[in-house]
Design a protein around this motif. Structure first.
Motif, mmCIF file in Angstrom:
data_model
loop_
_atom_site.group_PDB
_atom_site.id
_atom_site.type_symbol
_atom_site.label_atom_id
_atom_site.label_comp_id
_atom_site.label_asym_id
_atom_site.label_seq_id
_atom_site.Cartn_x
_atom_site.Cartn_y
_atom_site.Cartn_z
ATOM 1 N N ILE A 82 -11.211 13.509 -6.011
ATOM 2 C CA ILE A 82 -10.472 13.470 -4.874
ATOM 3 C C ILE A 82 -10.688 14.144 -4.080
ATOM 4 N N VAL A 83 -11.404 13.064 -2.613
ATOM 5 C CA VAL A 83 -12.154 14.108 -1.845
ATOM 6 C C VAL A 83 -11.168 14.299 -0.536
ATOM 7 N N LEU A 84 -10.283 14.159 -0.175
ATOM 8 C CA LEU A 84 -9.166 14.162 0.981
ATOM 9 C C LEU A 84 -7.665 13.871 -0.435
ATOM 10 N N ARG A 85 -6.484 14.860 0.446
ATOM 11 C CA ARG A 85 -5.941 14.273 -0.076
ATOM 12 C C ARG A 85 -4.175 14.871 0.490
ATOM 13 N N THR A 86 -3.311 14.212 0.984
ATOM 14 C CA THR A 86 -2.258 14.636 1.965
ATOM 15 C C THR A 86 -0.852 14.651 1.339
ATOM 16 N N PRO A 87 0.037 15.592 1.009
ATOM 17 C CA PRO A 87 1.160 15.038 0.527
ATOM 18 C C PRO A 87 1.674 14.070 1.160
ATOM 19 N N THR A 88 2.676 13.508 0.658
ATOM 20 C CA THR A 88 3.961 12.503 0.933
ATOM 21 C C THR A 88 4.376 13.657 2.140
ATOM 22 N N PRO A 89 5.043 13.030 2.919
ATOM 23 C CA PRO A 89 6.562 14.041 4.340
ATOM 24 C C PRO A 89 7.931 14.378 3.153
ATOM 25 N N ASP A 90 7.742 15.164 3.601
ATOM 26 C CA ASP A 90 9.541 15.855 2.456
ATOM 27 C C ASP A 90 9.292 15.600 1.252
ATOM 28 N N ALA A 91 8.044 15.166 0.542
ATOM 29 C CA ALA A 91 8.913 15.553 -0.757
ATOM 30 C C ALA A 91 9.105 13.834 -1.324
ATOM 31 N N ALA A 92 8.436 12.832 -0.180
ATOM 32 C CA ALA A 92 9.440 12.077 -0.786
ATOM 33 C C ALA A 92 8.243 11.173 -1.823
ATOM 34 N N PHE A 93 8.864 9.730 -2.174
ATOM 35 C CA PHE A 93 8.825 9.214 -3.496
ATOM 36 C C PHE A 93 7.960 8.143 -2.448
ATOM 37 N N GLY A 94 6.358 8.627 -3.001
ATOM 38 C CA GLY A 94 5.567 7.906 -2.344
ATOM 39 C C GLY A 94 5.465 6.243 -2.917
ATOM 40 N N GLU A 95 5.156 5.272 -1.948
ATOM 41 C CA GLU A 95 4.540 4.191 -2.902
ATOM 42 C C GLU A 95 3.539 3.061 -2.342
ATOM 43 N N GLY A 96 3.532 1.879 -1.727
ATOM 44 C CA GLY A 96 2.760 1.453 -1.501
ATOM 45 C C GLY A 96 2.357 1.824 -0.188
ATOM 46 N N ILE A 97 0.496 1.677 -0.279
ATOM 47 C CA ILE A 97 -0.256 1.268 1.246
ATOM 48 C C ILE A 97 -0.987 0.529 1.765
ATOM 49 N N ALA A 98 -1.283 0.501 3.104
ATOM 50 C CA ALA A 98 -2.468 -0.600 3.667
ATOM 51 C C ALA A 98 -2.870 -0.389 5.188
ATOM 52 N N VAL A 99 -3.779 -1.027 5.180
ATOM 53 C CA VAL A 99 -4.700 -0.519 6.418
ATOM 54 C C VAL A 99 -4.277 -2.063 7.099
ATOM 55 N N VAL A 100 -4.062 -1.546 8.541
ATOM 56 C CA VAL A 100 -4.092 -2.322 9.429
ATOM 57 C C VAL A 100 -3.907 -1.739 10.637
ATOM 58 N N ARG A 101 -5.441 -2.502 11.330
ATOM 59 C CA ARG A 101 -5.395 -2.009 13.140
ATOM 60 C C ARG A 101 -5.723 -0.936 13.425
ATOM 61 N N GLY A 102 -6.519 -0.081 11.906
ATOM 62 C CA GLY A 102 -7.092 1.330 12.359
ATOM 63 C C GLY A 102 -5.874 2.266 11.872
ATOM 64 N N ARG A 103 -4.460 2.003 11.246
ATOM 65 C CA ARG A 103 -3.987 2.519 10.785
ATOM 66 C C ARG A 103 -3.717 2.653 9.352
ATOM 67 N N LEU A 104 -3.158 3.634 8.445
ATOM 68 C CA LEU A 104 -2.699 3.933 6.883
ATOM 69 C C LEU A 104 -2.079 4.030 7.054
ATOM 70 N N TYR A 105 -1.127 3.453 6.121
ATOM 71 C CA TYR A 105 0.671 2.952 6.267
ATOM 72 C C TYR A 105 0.848 3.499 4.577
ATOM 73 N N GLN A 106 1.807 3.782 4.627
ATOM 74 C CA GLN A 106 2.581 4.778 3.626
ATOM 75 C C GLN A 106 3.940 4.315 3.387
ATOM 76 N N LEU A 107 4.596 3.197 2.209
ATOM 77 C CA LEU A 107 6.268 3.315 1.934
ATOM 78 C C LEU A 107 6.130 5.121 1.796
ATOM 79 N N THR A 108 7.784 4.846 1.677
ATOM 80 C CA THR A 108 8.503 5.469 0.367
ATOM 81 C C THR A 108 9.365 4.738 -0.281
ATOM 82 N N TRP A 109 10.355 5.425 -1.390
ATOM 83 C CA TRP A 109 10.794 4.224 -2.135
ATOM 84 C C TRP A 109 12.608 4.047 -1.297
ATOM 85 N N ARG A 110 13.584 4.879 -0.986
ATOM 86 C CA ARG A 110 14.358 4.491 -0.954
ATOM 87 C C ARG A 110 15.281 5.436 0.231
ATOM 88 N N ARG A 111 13.683 6.043 0.878
ATOM 89 C CA ARG A 111 14.422 6.790 2.484
ATOM 90 C C ARG A 111 13.612 5.915 3.672
#
Length: 254
Positions: free
Chosen positions: A73-102
């Motif tokens: 693991i070269v870099l790691r960043t915790p998901t904000p507010d200790a939320a339950f992280g979900e799917g990820i995607a890149v589009v238009r140079g931005r890296l998105y991450q969902l959270t489960w129920r927030r």
């Protein structure tokens, strides 16, 4: 995903495939690399040769940049507010991450994994992918939302079916050569979906990638197949799972 009261995850896994006529492929591993067996993998992608992984579980969710060949693991960043992280995607140079129920996701810098923005959406977030222009979001039902990254508005909804029957529990998503691929939660199956019609045109059964002992260990800890990354530059597919000890490269089926 794990089961929680009031969640789409409460239902039983669908008894797929519904039809023996739908083609089934059992991919063979071409290569395998070490994978963090404590990673509850929710999203996986390759962008410009770099492997990114989003992990889940409350208080343990992260966005990661991982070395493919070593699992480091070269870099790691915790998901904000200790939320339950979900799917990820890149589009238009931005890296998105969902959270489960927030109903809220984070946007990261691709280089530093620094959080630079956030997005909001209705309902649950499970899987996420992109076709270069639009985002595709699953929520554990049989529906996939097509989303405009500018404003995160839903522009279309895809109803996913096989043999005329809806297939729920669509989880991690990936765009693979014009198809949508989706892990079906709590199963070893990946659905190949026509994004125009929503019809499942084929299945991948990944159950034989792990040994029986490895599958047993992972499943007793709550692990299951989840994680699809397509590298367009090399035309290869990477597959893993929640709490799996390996990341596999497989050939792209025709």
């Amino acid at each position: 995903m794990i089961t929680a009261t009031g969640s789409n995850a409460e239902l039983a896994a669908p008894a797929v495939p519904f039809s023996a006529r739908t083609p089934m492929v059992r991919p063979v591993a071409l290569h395998r690399w070490a994978h963090d067996a404590d990673a509850y993998t929710q999203g996986l992608l390759v962008h410009n040769g770099r492997l990114y992984e989003g992990t889940g579980l409350e208080g343990r969710s992260e966005m990661r940049y991982v070395m493919l060949r070593t699992g480091e693991i070269v870099l790691r960043t915790p998901t904000p507010d200790a939320a339950f992280g979900e799917g990820i995607a890149v589009v238009r140079g931005r890296l998105y991450q969902l959270t489960w129920r927030r109903g809220r996701g984070a946007v990261y810098s691709l280089d530093s994994l620094r959080i630079i923005d956030s997005v909001r959406y209705d309902g649950e977030g499970w899987g996420l992918t992109a076709d270069g222009t639009n985002l595709y979001l699953s929520d554990g039902t049989s529906r996939i939302r097509v989303i405009d990254p500018a404003g995160f508005a839903v522009t279309r909804v895809i109803d996913v079916t096989e043999a005329g029957m809806p297939v729920r529990f669509l989880n991690e998503l990936e765009w693979v050569r014009g198809e949508l691929w989706a892990n079906v939660y709590k199963t070893n199956l990946i659905a190949r979906i026509n994004p125009a019609s929503g019809v499942i045109t084929g299945w991948l059964d990944v159950s034989e990638l792990l040994s029986l002992q490895e599958r047993t260990v992972a499943s007793t800890r709550g692990g299951t197949a989840n994680g699809i990354a397509y590298d367009a530059a090399t035309n290869r597919v990477l597959l893993t799972g929640k709490l799996w000890p390996w990341l596999f490269e497989v050939a792209v089926p025709k």
